[in-house]
Design a protein around this motif. Structure first.
Motif, short mmCIF file in Angstrom:
data_model
loop_
_atom_site.label_atom_id
_atom_site.label_comp_id
_atom_site.label_asym_id
_atom_site.label_seq_id
_atom_site.Cartn_x
_atom_site.Cartn_y
_atom_site.Cartn_z
N ARG A 305 36.21 10.29 0.27
CA ARG A 305 35.38 11.23 -0.49
C ARG A 305 36.14 12.54 -0.62
O ARG A 305 36.49 13.17 0.36
N LYS A 306 36.37 12.93 -1.87
CA LYS A 306 37.19 14.10 -2.17
C LYS A 306 36.34 15.22 -2.76
O LYS A 306 35.52 15.00 -3.65
N GLN A 307 36.50 16.42 -2.22
CA GLN A 307 35.82 17.59 -2.75
C GLN A 307 36.74 18.30 -3.75
O GLN A 307 37.96 18.36 -3.56
N GLN A 308 36.16 18.85 -4.80
CA GLN A 308 36.97 19.59 -5.76
C GLN A 308 37.33 20.98 -5.22
O GLN A 308 38.33 21.57 -5.57
N LYS A 309 36.47 21.47 -4.34
CA LYS A 309 36.74 22.77 -3.72
C LYS A 309 36.52 22.63 -2.22
O LYS A 309 35.86 21.71 -1.75
N THR A 310 37.05 23.58 -1.44
CA THR A 310 36.83 23.56 -0.01
C THR A 310 35.35 23.62 0.27
O THR A 310 34.63 24.45 -0.27
N SER A 311 34.88 22.74 1.11
CA SER A 311 33.45 22.65 1.36
C SER A 311 33.16 22.67 2.85
O SER A 311 33.68 21.85 3.61
N ARG A 312 32.32 23.62 3.24
CA ARG A 312 31.90 23.67 4.63
C ARG A 312 31.03 22.48 4.96
O ARG A 312 30.99 22.00 6.10
N ALA A 313 30.30 21.96 3.94
CA ALA A 313 29.44 20.80 4.15
C ALA A 313 30.25 19.59 4.59
O ALA A 313 29.80 18.80 5.42
N MET A 314 31.46 19.43 4.05
CA MET A 314 32.30 18.30 4.44
C MET A 314 32.74 18.45 5.89
O MET A 314 32.76 17.48 6.66
N GLU A 315 33.07 19.66 6.29
CA GLU A 315 33.44 19.91 7.69
C GLU A 315 32.27 19.62 8.61
O GLU A 315 32.44 19.05 9.69
#
Length: 607
Positions: A305-315
């Motif tokens: 799963r790739k984010q287009q922008k840095t995401s705190r939710a992914m962390e």
């Protein structure tokens, strides 16, 4: 009219069970054509044809060519082969009776036991890759898929089905239903379980008789001969590409384009791959900003799963999955959170794919009442596991602020409704005033899933056991009873015309636990001896959120011309019924807890 009503019911159930924000397992439901489902025969379509197998068998055993085919065609609907396919006789009786018939035709003994063994071994156990790829592509575009097979029961009493069940929304087998193709009734059965009309389905079979029967019902029918040619024909009918896996670091279609050189280098290091290991990639949700890819390499199935922008939710999600690993709560195995922009240009999560069974229809068509009950009990057990987790022990005691969780949720959903408000909904206006005044005084705080439902669980391929909890993007510390209401959507309400598909037979006949049974199991497991006094509030709140969600969907369309807008009003009316304590008229009695608790709830109580 009846079919239209059933379709409405299917949509309502799907929407009721999928009130969640896009997260790990997001699916793209872009409208590609007027078709909504593809139905596949198994033999000769998804796995090799038994016709060629029969020819080889006859040659190897000095049986006159065509003997098996003649025996299959002799005797009409009551012949041994047809009875075997309908599950009317077992494997032992079939081998004896059909073997005798073939021997009489051939003039010499025919070892049918060996032929039956060949039907369930070797190449017959390996699905055809081209068709499997086509199924993955079709499902990634939101199409439903089904198997409609004339199949038989093996000696152990189980049907022969060497397929990944999670790739199909519905599986209909003649030996389970007592009907076989080309009987129109089994086609209708499959269509009804899919929730589509004949004109919304494409059917593939390798037998002309079965194809003609499907076409007469209104389905677009494809006679399968050459597999690759049939897939191309299906591509033309659906208007979408049915190939998308990218072998190795070569070029990819625009929809699945990734910097394969960088990704290959990263995967070889992270997974300890050799230079000989190829990498296959398919994007599962084309055009989504939060891109999801299915990777196959080294015999492993992975999800990227790739984010287009840095995401705190992914962390945050990475931290959650890591923390839950080894906790007893079944979650996908997380491999890595890569934040190096030189690999894909944006952060991405990499995790193992959990193979097993997934269900989107809460009535669990095709299963026995006992199997349904066992799966729902496993579902409740998993929910209790989540709510009993000692968050301090796994380092999640600060996983989202638990302070005034319900109050913040009410504010957020109210704002969502206001932002998408078209014509005012009277029941929503009443609920917006009522809910803040009736927030429960005692709210527990545990880890919650946020959108816990049957379709967010992966079950063991054979056992009634949850092997993975998916879609944890909305999890946090909060009130666990919001999860419980979400998980019980199948009980709402049995006399509502929108839920015809499940109310026709009733929960008891289906074997699905009633609301009283679910509450009893949950309260007993969680040690809630006094039950849930504020249960009507939680049901009203859940439906209020659902109505706000549907109102948001209707904002993008012309007012008064959307099913989502009308559905929002109907759901809001039901929410108000619960708010005024009239909602439980659909149950036999107010759900209550048994007086004995066995596993006290671990969590804080907020005054």
């Amino acid at each position: 009219m009846m079919m239209k009503k059933m379709q409405t019911a299917a949509r309502f159930r799907s929407q009721l069970w999928s009130l969640k924000m896009p997260s790990l397992c997001h699916r793209s439901f872009a409208a590609i054509s007027t078709y909504k489902a593809v139905i596949f025969d198994m033999y000769g379509v998804l796995i090799p044809s038994p016709v060629k197998l029969a020819t080889v068998f006859e040659q190897q055993n000095s049986v006159p060519l065509g003997t098996l085919g003649k025996a299959i065609r002799t005797g009409g609907e009551v012949n041994t082969w047809k009875r075997f396919m309908r599950g009317e006789i077992g494997a032992e009786e079939f081998v004896e009776t059909f073997g005798r018939q073939c021997s009489e035709i051939a003039g010499s003994p025919v070892p049918i036991g060996s032929f039956l063994s060949n039907l369930t071994s070797g190449p017959m156990t390996r699905p055809l890759p081209v068709m499997m790829e086509a199924i993955l592509c079709a499902r990634s575009r939101g199409l439903k898929t089904a198997v409609l097979s004339n199949n038989f029961l093996q000696l152990n009493g189980d049907p022969f089905l060497p397929l990944n069940h999670s790739l199909f929304d519905v599986i209909v087998e003649s030996c389970r239903e007592g009907l076989s193709k080309p009987d129109p009734r089994i086609y209708h059965l499959c269509l009804n379980r899919l929730g589509v009309s004949a004109h919304e389905a494409v059917f593939l079979d390798d037998l002309k008789l079965n194809v003609e029967a499907a076409a007469q019902l209104g389905m677009h029918a494809i006679k399968v001969g050459d597999i690759a040619a049939s897939v191309k024909e299906l591509e033309g009918v659906l208007g979408i590409p049915l190939s998308g896996f990218v072998p190795g670091p070569g070029s990819a279609p625009v929809a699945t384009k990734l910097p394969m050189d960088q990704l290959t280098q990263y995967l070889r290091k992270a997974l300890h791959l050799s230079d000989k290991d190829s990498i296959a990639v398919q994007q599962l949700n084309p055009s989504q900003s939060n891109s999801l890819y299915h990777l196959t390499t080294g015999g492993r199935h992975l999800l990227l799963r790739k984010q287009q922008k840095t995401s705190r939710a992914m962390e945050t999600e990475f931290r959650l999955l890591k923390s839950l690993s080894g906790s007893g709560i079944p979650v996908p195995e997380i491999i890595d959170l890569c934040e190096d922009p030189s690999v894909l240009g944006a952060p991405f999560l990499l995790m193992e794919v959990c193979l097993g069974r997934m269900f989107s229809d809460p009535s669990l068509p095709g299963l026995t009442p006992g199997d349904r009950r066992a799966l729902y009990q496993a579902m409740q057990h998993t929910l209790c596991q989540i709510h009993c987790l000692d968050t301090r022990a796994v380092g999640l005691e600060d996983y989202g602020e638990p302070v005034d969780y319900m109050g913040l949720q009410v504010q957020w959903w109210t704002q969502q409704y206001r932002d998408s408000e078209t014509p005012p909904i009277p029941a929503m206006e009443r609920l917006i005033q009522w809910i803040p005044l009736h927030l429960p005084k005692h709210q527990r705080s545990t880890l919650i899933h946020g959108s816990f439902s049957l379709e967010n669980l992966v079950f063991h391929p054979e056992k009634p056991e949850v092997v993975a909890v998916m879609d944890l993007g909305r999890s946090r510390l909060g009130d666990p009873l919001t999860d419980l209401t979400f998980s019980m959507a199948h009980c709402l309400p049995q006399d509502n015309p929108l839920l015809t598909g499940i109310s026709d037979r009733g929960l008891v006949q289906l074997g699905i636990p009633t609301v009283e049974e679910v509450m009893g199991q949950y309260c007993s497991s969680m040690g809630l001896e006094e039950g849930v006094p504020d249960w009507n509030f939680y049901m009203a709140f859940h439906l209020f959120c659902l109505a706000a969600s549907h109102q948001g969907e209707s904002k993008s369309t012309i007012a008064g011309q959307t099913g989502s807008g009308r559905l929002a009003e109907q759901v809001a009316d039901l929410a108000w019924d619960f708010a005024t304590k009239q909602g439980f008229r659909i149950f036999n009695a107010m759900p209550r807890s048994p007086h004995a608790g066995t596993s006290p709830l671990k969590g804080q109580v907020a005054e």
